[in-house]
Design a protein around this motif. Structure first.
Motif, mmCIF file in Angstrom:
data_model
loop_
_atom_site.group_PDB
_atom_site.id
_atom_site.type_symbol
_atom_site.label_atom_id
_atom_site.label_comp_id
_atom_site.label_asym_id
_atom_site.label_seq_id
_atom_site.Cartn_x
_atom_site.Cartn_y
_atom_site.Cartn_z
ATOM 1 N N GLU A 77 31.267 50.792 39.484
ATOM 2 C CA GLU A 77 31.073 51.455 40.772
ATOM 3 C C GLU A 77 32.159 51.010 41.743
ATOM 4 N N GLY A 78 32.772 51.970 42.412
ATOM 5 C CA GLY A 78 33.839 51.664 43.352
ATOM 6 C C GLY A 78 35.230 51.789 42.759
ATOM 7 N N SER A 115 43.794 52.916 33.394
ATOM 8 C CA SER A 115 43.759 51.883 34.432
ATOM 9 C C SER A 115 43.102 52.447 35.687
ATOM 10 N N TYR A 116 42.642 51.553 36.523
ATOM 11 C CA TYR A 116 42.057 51.927 37.809
ATOM 12 C C TYR A 116 42.134 50.719 38.737
ATOM 13 N N ARG A 117 41.713 50.879 39.973
ATOM 14 C CA ARG A 117 41.762 49.788 40.949
ATOM 15 C C ARG A 117 40.377 49.538 41.527
ATOM 16 N N MET A 118 40.144 48.283 41.882
ATOM 17 C CA MET A 118 38.903 47.895 42.554
ATOM 18 C C MET A 118 39.247 47.251 43.888
ATOM 19 N N ALA A 119 38.353 47.395 44.858
ATOM 20 C CA ALA A 119 38.584 46.815 46.171
ATOM 21 C C ALA A 119 38.598 45.290 46.085
ATOM 22 N N LYS A 120 39.354 44.663 46.950
ATOM 23 C CA LYS A 120 39.502 43.211 46.958
ATOM 24 C C LYS A 120 38.155 42.524 47.208
ATOM 25 N N GLU A 122 35.400 42.458 45.582
ATOM 26 C CA GLU A 122 34.153 43.065 45.107
ATOM 27 C C GLU A 122 33.819 42.588 43.695
ATOM 28 N N LYS A 123 32.520 42.389 43.424
ATOM 29 C CA LYS A 123 32.086 42.106 42.070
ATOM 30 C C LYS A 123 32.242 43.385 41.244
ATOM 31 N N ILE A 124 32.684 43.220 40.018
ATOM 32 C CA ILE A 124 32.956 44.365 39.152
ATOM 33 C C ILE A 124 31.836 44.450 38.128
ATOM 34 N N ASN A 125 31.015 45.485 38.234
ATOM 35 C CA ASN A 125 29.847 45.643 37.370
ATOM 36 C C ASN A 125 30.181 46.541 36.180
ATOM 37 N N PHE A 126 30.155 45.959 34.987
ATOM 38 C CA PHE A 126 30.475 46.691 33.770
ATOM 39 C C PHE A 126 29.210 47.121 33.037
ATOM 40 N N THR A 127 29.260 48.315 32.457
ATOM 41 C CA THR A 127 28.238 48.787 31.528
ATOM 42 C C THR A 127 28.953 49.544 30.422
ATOM 43 N N LEU A 182 31.857 40.856 36.487
ATOM 44 C CA LEU A 182 33.094 40.079 36.490
ATOM 45 C C LEU A 182 33.526 39.869 37.938
ATOM 46 N N GLU A 183 33.818 38.612 38.277
ATOM 47 C CA GLU A 183 34.330 38.279 39.605
ATOM 48 C C GLU A 183 35.756 37.765 39.445
ATOM 49 N N TYR A 184 36.677 38.389 40.146
ATOM 50 C CA TYR A 184 38.091 38.009 40.071
ATOM 51 C C TYR A 184 38.531 37.413 41.405
ATOM 52 N N ASN A 185 39.181 36.257 41.319
ATOM 53 C CA ASN A 185 39.699 35.597 42.516
ATOM 54 C C ASN A 185 41.148 35.223 42.255
ATOM 55 N N LYS A 186 42.062 35.911 42.951
ATOM 56 C CA LYS A 186 43.486 35.673 42.709
ATOM 57 C C LYS A 186 43.960 34.338 43.251
ATOM 58 N N ASP A 187 43.142 33.698 44.097
ATOM 59 C CA ASP A 187 43.554 32.434 44.716
ATOM 60 C C ASP A 187 43.037 31.208 43.975
ATOM 61 N N VAL A 188 42.200 31.402 42.962
ATOM 62 C CA VAL A 188 41.666 30.276 42.188
ATOM 63 C C VAL A 188 42.220 30.358 40.772
ATOM 64 N N GLN A 189 42.943 29.310 40.362
ATOM 65 C CA GLN A 189 43.582 29.307 39.061
ATOM 66 C C GLN A 189 42.771 28.487 38.054
ATOM 67 N N PRO A 190 42.816 28.853 36.752
ATOM 68 C CA PRO A 190 42.135 28.033 35.741
ATOM 69 C C PRO A 190 42.765 26.649 35.676
ATOM 70 N N ALA A 191 41.970 25.645 35.328
ATOM 71 C CA ALA A 191 42.497 24.299 35.182
ATOM 72 C C ALA A 191 43.557 24.283 34.094
ATOM 73 N N ALA A 192 44.601 23.472 34.285
ATOM 74 C CA ALA A 192 45.720 23.438 33.348
ATOM 75 C C ALA A 192 45.291 23.029 31.951
ATOM 76 N N ASN A 193 44.294 22.150 31.859
ATOM 77 C CA ASN A 193 43.849 21.666 30.551
ATOM 78 C C ASN A 193 42.529 22.290 30.120
ATOM 79 N N GLU A 194 42.200 23.445 30.700
ATOM 80 C CA GLU A 194 40.916 24.074 30.390
ATOM 81 C C GLU A 194 40.928 24.634 28.978
ATOM 82 N N THR A 195 39.972 24.234 28.157
ATOM 83 C CA THR A 195 39.828 24.764 26.795
ATOM 84 C C THR A 195 38.435 25.306 26.557
#
Length: 329
Positions: A77-78, A115-120, A122-127, A182-195
């Protein structure tokens, strides 16, 4: 960039078998759903999808027969600015997404790139309209991270493609009509050693942790295990494949050398054939000029058409005569 990623995904999908899909009553299943998430220049979120739909039936799939739709794709949606990237597949936009109208041949796969775009923010609800064997979500390194709710996401770690690093997550065994966020945050990066990646479902607060092996990418291991070649030792298979490649190159060099020697032996004949061909062309052009003059004389051509074609024939004739002169001199 989209074209390169598309080629990359298509190359990977060729390794996926058409059998071994999750059990389902549906005649269509999704082998792989690749999703690249990245920030747009206007602050929105770009969602590039490459989805592999497989017809598991022994006959052509034309949809459920209730409408013209062959495949139905529900967008979050959106979603806005839908861009369908394959002009060989017919599609139509509908209220909650789009449909395709191109049938899928029996036991074959149809790839939908869009492809498509979502508003900044917003939670992205998949079905998913169909069962999904695996979904892989990729985020360019340094461009943020994701959090998935309602499904179990496994961290794939980082990898490099086309001189750009990506961080990946995978979700397995998505059921038809299963909803997750799915929640996307462009300002939060995964930890460098995240496994590993912890996931909390919508039904409870319990967390499920999956650890990715340090050497082989689990996605690659899974693809091999589900392929028709899984009974072979992968390392032995690679040695055999390398031997076949080397043998192929050797045979190519041998026959190429043989052909070159044959060309040298017949070099004189080639020059003679080239001369004869030029003579034939000269005669053909002269015949065309005579035919053109007769057509003009009979009033079948206007004066402008006559002079235009005559000039073209003369230029072609001059070129042929120059080449013939080179043989004589």
């Amino acid at each position: 960039m989209i074209k390169k990623i598309t080629v990359f995904f298509l190359g990977i999908m060729l390794l996926i078998p058409f059998h071994g899909l999750a059990a389902s009553d549906s005649k269509v299943s999704i082998d792989m759903h690749y999703l690249v998430v990245s920030p747009g220049e206007d602050g929105s979120t770009n969602m590039m999808n490459m989805v592999n739909y497989t017809n598991t039936a022994a006959k052509e799939y034309k949809g459920d027969g209730k409408s013209e739709a062959v495949l139905k794709v529900t967008l979050p949606e959106g979603a806005k600015d839908l861009n369908f990237l394959d002009n060989q597949i017919a599609f139509k936009e509908v209220d909650k997404g789009f449909i395709t109208t191109t049938p899928i041949p029996a036991n074959q796969t149809q790839v939908l790139p869009y492809s498509y775009r979502m508003a900044k923010g917003e939670k992205i609800n998949f079905t998913s309209d169909y069962p999904v064997q695996m979904m892989q979500i990729l985020v360019p390194e340094g461009r943020g991270s994701i959090v998935v709710n309602g499904a179990v996401a496994t961290s794939q770690g980082s990898f490099k493609f086309d001189d750009e690093n990506y961080f990946g997550w995978s979700i397995e065994g998505i059921k038809a009509n299963q909803a997750f966020t799915l929640e996307y945050n462009k300002d939060v990066q995964p930890a460098a050693n995240e496994t590993k990646k912890s996931e909390t479902t919508n039904e409870s607060n319990s967390s499920v942790t999956h650890t990715a092996p340090a050497f082989h990418n689990p996605g690659h291991l899974r693809i091999w295990a589900q392929s028709p070649l899984h009974r072979f030792n992968p390392h032995v298979f690679m040695i055999i494949l390398l031997a076949i490649v080397i043998a192929g190159i050797s045979y190519y060099i041998y026959f190429r050398r043989k052909a070159r020697l044959e060309e040298e032996r017949l070099g004189a004949d080639k020059e003679e054939n080239a001369f004869k061909l030029l003579m034939t062309k000269q005669k053909a052009i002269m015949d065309k000029i005579i035919e053109l003059e007769e057509s003009f004389g009979d009033g079948k051509l206007s004066e402008d058409e006559y002079h235009a074609k005559l000039e073209a024939y003369k230029q072609h004739l001059v070129q042929v005569k120059i080449k013939l002169r080179n043989f004589v001199e």
